[in-house]
Motif scaffolding. Structure first.
Motif, short mmCIF file in Angstrom:
data_model
loop_
_atom_site.label_atom_id
_atom_site.label_comp_id
_atom_site.label_asym_id
_atom_site.label_seq_id
_atom_site.Cartn_x
_atom_site.Cartn_y
_atom_site.Cartn_z
N GLY A 106 0.90 -1.21 0.04
CA GLY A 106 -0.07 -0.07 -0.09
C GLY A 106 0.95 1.25 -0.09
O GLY A 106 0.46 2.24 -0.84
N LEU A 107 1.60 1.39 0.92
CA LEU A 107 2.75 2.23 0.82
C LEU A 107 3.58 2.59 -0.49
O LEU A 107 3.57 3.71 -0.88
N SER A 108 4.06 1.60 -0.93
CA SER A 108 4.85 1.65 -2.37
C SER A 108 4.00 2.10 -3.20
O SER A 108 4.31 3.04 -4.07
N ALA A 109 2.63 1.70 -3.33
CA ALA A 109 1.94 2.18 -4.59
C ALA A 109 1.28 3.55 -4.29
O ALA A 109 1.05 4.43 -5.30
N LEU A 110 1.36 3.99 -3.08
CA LEU A 110 0.87 5.41 -2.84
C LEU A 110 2.18 6.32 -3.00
O LEU A 110 1.81 7.45 -3.09
N THR A 111 3.11 5.99 -2.51
CA THR A 111 4.46 6.92 -2.51
C THR A 111 5.46 6.54 -3.73
O THR A 111 6.14 7.36 -4.29
N GLY A 112 5.28 5.52 -4.44
CA GLY A 112 6.29 5.20 -5.50
C GLY A 112 7.61 4.54 -5.03
O GLY A 112 8.56 4.17 -5.67
N TYR A 113 8.01 4.78 -3.66
CA TYR A 113 9.24 4.36 -3.13
C TYR A 113 9.23 2.97 -2.76
O TYR A 113 8.02 2.20 -2.41
N PRO A 114 10.35 2.40 -2.69
CA PRO A 114 10.63 0.96 -2.17
C PRO A 114 10.43 0.82 -0.55
O PRO A 114 10.70 2.19 -0.05
N CYS A 115 9.53 0.09 -0.21
CA CYS A 115 9.35 -0.14 1.32
C CYS A 115 10.18 -0.98 1.92
O CYS A 115 10.17 -2.29 1.22
N ASP A 116 10.17 -1.17 3.23
CA ASP A 116 10.90 -1.96 4.10
C ASP A 116 10.16 -2.46 4.84
O ASP A 116 9.11 -1.58 5.39
N SER A 117 10.25 -3.61 5.79
CA SER A 117 9.44 -3.99 6.90
C SER A 117 10.43 -4.48 7.83
O SER A 117 11.55 -5.08 7.83
N ILE A 118 9.98 -4.22 9.36
CA ILE A 118 10.49 -4.65 10.35
C ILE A 118 9.69 -5.67 11.11
O ILE A 118 8.57 -5.52 11.51
N ASN A 119 10.30 -6.83 11.18
CA ASN A 119 9.34 -8.07 11.49
C ASN A 119 9.48 -8.25 13.34
O ASN A 119 10.53 -8.54 13.58
N LEU A 120 8.24 -7.97 13.91
CA LEU A 120 8.67 -7.74 15.33
C LEU A 120 7.94 -9.07 15.79
O LEU A 120 7.84 -9.28 17.29
N GLU A 121 7.36 -9.94 15.13
CA GLU A 121 6.89 -11.20 15.71
C GLU A 121 7.81 -12.48 15.30
O GLU A 121 8.44 -12.41 14.42
N ASN A 122 8.01 -13.05 16.28
CA ASN A 122 8.82 -14.61 16.00
C ASN A 122 8.20 -15.49 15.28
O ASN A 122 7.39 -16.15 15.52
N LEU A 123 8.56 -15.56 14.05
CA LEU A 123 8.03 -16.44 12.83
C LEU A 123 8.23 -18.08 13.49
O LEU A 123 7.49 -18.71 12.95
#
Length: 186
Positions: A106-123
């Protein structure tokens, strides 16, 4: 608090829109048609698969039997929120295709910028790696200071305890907008 999610499960997109309200210059790049159009024709610009695309949409939206919008809407009856949602649905083939996306998309579609994520849940519960909360906090402060948009999905894994989220006032499988990040009293 201006955006209301409707029946569509697209909080991943709407959380990005809520962040954009705080950055009007970004919103002005997305909404090309700035004034009300009596013919009901609007141009919306979104980044789709890394390329900016102009989408032409009308102002006919799905409504219930009381003529109330069933998908996204603004508290102050603004048109830009359902227009962007409709443009995204058109780019992706249908409103149904917007159900359960990722906030980075969603953020990438709205900004055109590549987006990163920080996973806070232990998968992987068997892995006992400690999350470096100080490093994550420093990264969030840095991201906000740089002026980047931040959204936060909640409970995307199967290894979650819904009750733990609810106790914190969070809705599992929902996305939130992070408007600000700052230290208060240490």
């Amino acid at each position: 608090s201006d955006i209301q999610q409707g029946l569509l499960g697209d909080c991943w997109l709407l959380s990005g829109l809520a962040v954009l309200i705080e950055k009007p210059e970004m919103l002005h790049k997305i909404i090309i048609t700035k004034e009300y159009c009596p013919q009901g024709c609007y141009q919306v610009r979104l980044c789709h698969y890394g390329e900016w695309q102009t989408v032409i949409v009308d102002d006919l939206f799905p409504c219930d039997s009381n003529d109330l919008l069933i998908f996204s809407k603004a508290n102050r009856r603004q048109l830009w929120i359902p227009l962007i949602e409709k443009a995204m649905a058109k780019l992706n083939g249908s409103y149904e295709s917007l159900i359960a996306g990722r906030t980075v998309e969603g953020l990438s579609a709205l900004t055109g910028y590549p987006c990163d994520s920080i996973n806070l849940e232990n998968l992987q519960p068997k892995v006992q790696e400690d999350v470096d909360l100080d490093m994550i906090w420093a990264k969030l402060l840095s991201i906000k200071e740089a002026g980047y948009a931040i959204a936060a999905p909640c409970g995307r894994t199967n290894n979650r305890d819904d009750y733990a989220f609810l106790q914190l006032g969070l809705i599992p499988y929902h996305a939130y907008s992070v408007i600000n990040v700052k230290k208060v009293n240490g």
